[in-house]
Design a protein around this motif. Structure first.
Motif, PDB file in Angstrom:
ATOM      1  N   LYS A 216       0.843  -1.189   0.000  1.00  0.00           N
ATOM      2  CA  LYS A 216       0.000   0.000   0.000  1.00  0.00           C
ATOM      3  C   LYS A 216       0.882   1.244   0.000  1.00  0.00           C
ATOM      4  O   LYS A 216       2.021   1.215   0.470  1.00  0.00           O
ATOM      5  CB  LYS A 216      -0.909  -0.005   1.228  1.00  0.00           C
ATOM      6  CG  LYS A 216      -1.887  -1.182   1.249  1.00  0.00           C
ATOM      7  CD  LYS A 216      -2.698  -1.186   2.532  1.00  0.00           C
ATOM      8  CE  LYS A 216      -3.656  -2.379   2.556  1.00  0.00           C
ATOM      9  NZ  LYS A 216      -4.422  -2.436   3.825  1.00  0.00           N
ATOM     10  N   GLU A 217       0.341   2.331  -0.495  1.00  0.00           N
ATOM     11  CA  GLU A 217       1.092   3.584  -0.582  1.00  0.00           C
ATOM     12  C   GLU A 217       1.644   3.999   0.774  1.00  0.00           C
ATOM     13  O   GLU A 217       2.786   4.463   0.888  1.00  0.00           O
ATOM     14  CB  GLU A 217       0.190   4.687  -1.150  1.00  0.00           C
ATOM     15  CG  GLU A 217       0.856   6.052  -1.246  1.00  0.00           C
ATOM     16  CD  GLU A 217       2.025   6.077  -2.217  1.00  0.00           C
ATOM     17  OE1 GLU A 217       3.078   6.639  -1.846  1.00  0.00           O
ATOM     18  OE2 GLU A 217       1.888   5.528  -3.326  1.00  0.00           O
ATOM     19  N   GLU A 218       0.845   3.807   1.826  1.00  0.00           N
ATOM     20  CA  GLU A 218       1.284   4.229   3.162  1.00  0.00           C
ATOM     21  C   GLU A 218       2.406   3.353   3.728  1.00  0.00           C
ATOM     22  O   GLU A 218       3.044   3.711   4.724  1.00  0.00           O
ATOM     23  CB  GLU A 218       0.103   4.250   4.139  1.00  0.00           C
ATOM     24  CG  GLU A 218      -0.669   2.952   4.246  1.00  0.00           C
ATOM     25  CD  GLU A 218      -1.864   2.903   3.295  1.00  0.00           C
ATOM     26  OE1 GLU A 218      -2.844   2.208   3.639  1.00  0.00           O
ATOM     27  OE2 GLU A 218      -1.810   3.556   2.224  1.00  0.00           O
ATOM     28  N   GLU A 219       2.667   2.209   3.111  1.00  0.00           N
ATOM     29  CA  GLU A 219       3.748   1.328   3.566  1.00  0.00           C
ATOM     30  C   GLU A 219       5.071   1.632   2.875  1.00  0.00           C
ATOM     31  O   GLU A 219       6.125   1.132   3.277  1.00  0.00           O
ATOM     32  CB  GLU A 219       3.379  -0.138   3.291  1.00  0.00           C
ATOM     33  CG  GLU A 219       2.134  -0.615   4.008  1.00  0.00           C
ATOM     34  CD  GLU A 219       1.692  -1.993   3.551  1.00  0.00           C
ATOM     35  OE1 GLU A 219       1.178  -2.748   4.395  1.00  0.00           O
ATOM     36  OE2 GLU A 219       1.862  -2.306   2.353  1.00  0.00           O
ATOM     37  N   ARG A 220       5.016   2.449   1.853  1.00  0.00           N
ATOM     38  CA  ARG A 220       6.172   2.669   0.980  1.00  0.00           C
ATOM     39  C   ARG A 220       7.383   3.242   1.718  1.00  0.00           C
ATOM     40  O   ARG A 220       8.500   2.724   1.600  1.00  0.00           O
ATOM     41  CB  ARG A 220       5.766   3.609  -0.155  1.00  0.00           C
ATOM     42  CG  ARG A 220       6.802   3.778  -1.249  1.00  0.00           C
ATOM     43  CD  ARG A 220       6.314   4.798  -2.273  1.00  0.00           C
ATOM     44  NE  ARG A 220       7.172   4.850  -3.426  1.00  0.00           N
ATOM     45  CZ  ARG A 220       8.352   5.451  -3.458  1.00  0.00           C
ATOM     46  NH1 ARG A 220       8.815   6.043  -2.363  1.00  0.00           N
ATOM     47  NH2 ARG A 220       9.079   5.456  -4.559  1.00  0.00           N
ATOM     48  N   ASP A 221       7.189   4.306   2.485  1.00  0.00           N
ATOM     49  CA  ASP A 221       8.318   4.995   3.118  1.00  0.00           C
ATOM     50  C   ASP A 221       9.047   4.122   4.130  1.00  0.00           C
ATOM     51  O   ASP A 221      10.284   4.103   4.183  1.00  0.00           O
ATOM     52  CB  ASP A 221       7.846   6.288   3.783  1.00  0.00           C
ATOM     53  CG  ASP A 221       7.440   7.342   2.755  1.00  0.00           C
ATOM     54  OD1 ASP A 221       7.809   7.175   1.575  1.00  0.00           O
ATOM     55  OD2 ASP A 221       6.759   8.311   3.137  1.00  0.00           O
TER      56      ASP A 221
END
Length: 317
Positions: A216-221
């Motif tokens: 998910k996008e929020e897991e990227r960083d």
């Protein structure tokens, strides 16, 4: 009756060739041919054993016509179709199901056997035919397929420089301590391990993972930080880059066999001189060079040297 029989066989033969030309898959072409004939040509009529045999005989003729395109893998498929034809009953559904399942089973088995064949055939050949050149497009195909090799977090920390021109091969031979095969081979693939791959590749990798739904996008960083942390120390960078580049190099050598080519991995070279010669920058290492080309037709390859058996190098715990 003879003309009718020949017509059905001929139709099956031509349909198979048509479908095979589109899919290059014997299993799919066989299934499509049977379905096409039973759905359209025979319509509501329940085919007899004789008509089923005509269909499968026509498919067999189509396979024979196209066998050069897929080589020896057809032998098992042909045998399966012949056996199923002989066992055909008046129930066409039985025959169709049997043919498709039988061809599928044999096709999968032969694909596995073909894969093992190329792995077993790979040898470190020391003599190449200096008069046969490997086309650039073939080299690109080999490298693109080999690039499917696994790597930690899919960072793919490898690069290549293909040394192919006569002048550059002559210079490379000097750098490789005068190994004759360097100049005789059609090309030499310099495998480069990029120790800066984490920083250079991580964003493209993570972008694709988000796009494809792996993360998910929020897991990227947070994942980005984890990946970069694993490449912090110089020793880890070196180990990871060399490990994954070696996996890539092995894939190159196996894929080369599919294209009828021979290879030889080399570690005997002056790396400092090689990097200056090819302009390979800092943070990049050269673990090996792979010579690639056609085997010399007048020289005989000796039997494979002794290989340790599992009992000598491994254990199951």
């Amino acid at each position: 009756m003879g003309d009718e029989k020949r017509g059905l066989r001929e139709e099956a033969r031509e349909l198979f060739k048509l479908f095979f030309e589109k899919s290059k898959d014997v299993q799919k072409a066989t299934a499509q041919t049977i379905k096409e004939i039973t759905d359209k040509t025979l319509k509501e009529v329940q085919p007899s054993k004789e008509k089923v045999k005509e269909i499968t005989e026509g498919i067999l003729e189509g396979i024979q016509d196209t066998r050069k395109e897929v080589g020896g893998r057809l032998e098992g498929v042909i045998k399966t179709l012949q056996e199923l034809t002989e066992r055909a009953t008046s129930t066409v559904r039985e025959v169709i199901t049997g043919v498709v399942e039988g061809v599928e089973e044999v096709s999968e088995k032969e694909k596995r056997e073909e894969c093992l064949k190329y792995i077993k055939e790979r040898r470190s050949v020391t003599f190449f035919d200096p008069d046969r050149e490997v086309p650039d497009e073939v080299l690109k195909d080999i490298l693109n397929i080999a690039a499917l090799a696994p790597s930690g977090y899919n960072l793919q920390p490898w690069e290549v420089i293909v040394v192919k021109s006569r002048d550059k091969k002559k210079k490379l031979r000097e750098i490789c301590y005068n190994q004759e095969k360097v100049e005789e081979a059609s090309a030499n693939i310099v495998i480069i391990a990029n120790t800066n791959a984490a920083e250079e590749h991580v964003d493209r990798v993570l972008d694709s993972w988000v796009e494809l739904g792996y993360i998910k996008e929020e897991e990227r960083d947070s994942l980005r930080e984890t990946i970069l942390a694993g490449w912090k120390s110089p020793e880890r960078r070196k180990r990871k880059a060399i490990r994954d580049s070696a996996l890539f190099a092995m894939s190159v050598m196996i894929v080369a066999r599919y294209f009828g080519l021979e290879t030889h991995p080399m570690e005997g070279f002056d790396e400092a001189k090689l990097k200056r010669f090819l302009g390979i920058g800092r943070g990049k290492l050269v673990p090996l060079i792979v010579a690639i080309g056609y085997r010399h037709p007048e020289k005989e390859l000796l039997p494979r040297a002794y290989r340790f058996k599992f009992e000598e190098f491994g254990k199951i715990v």
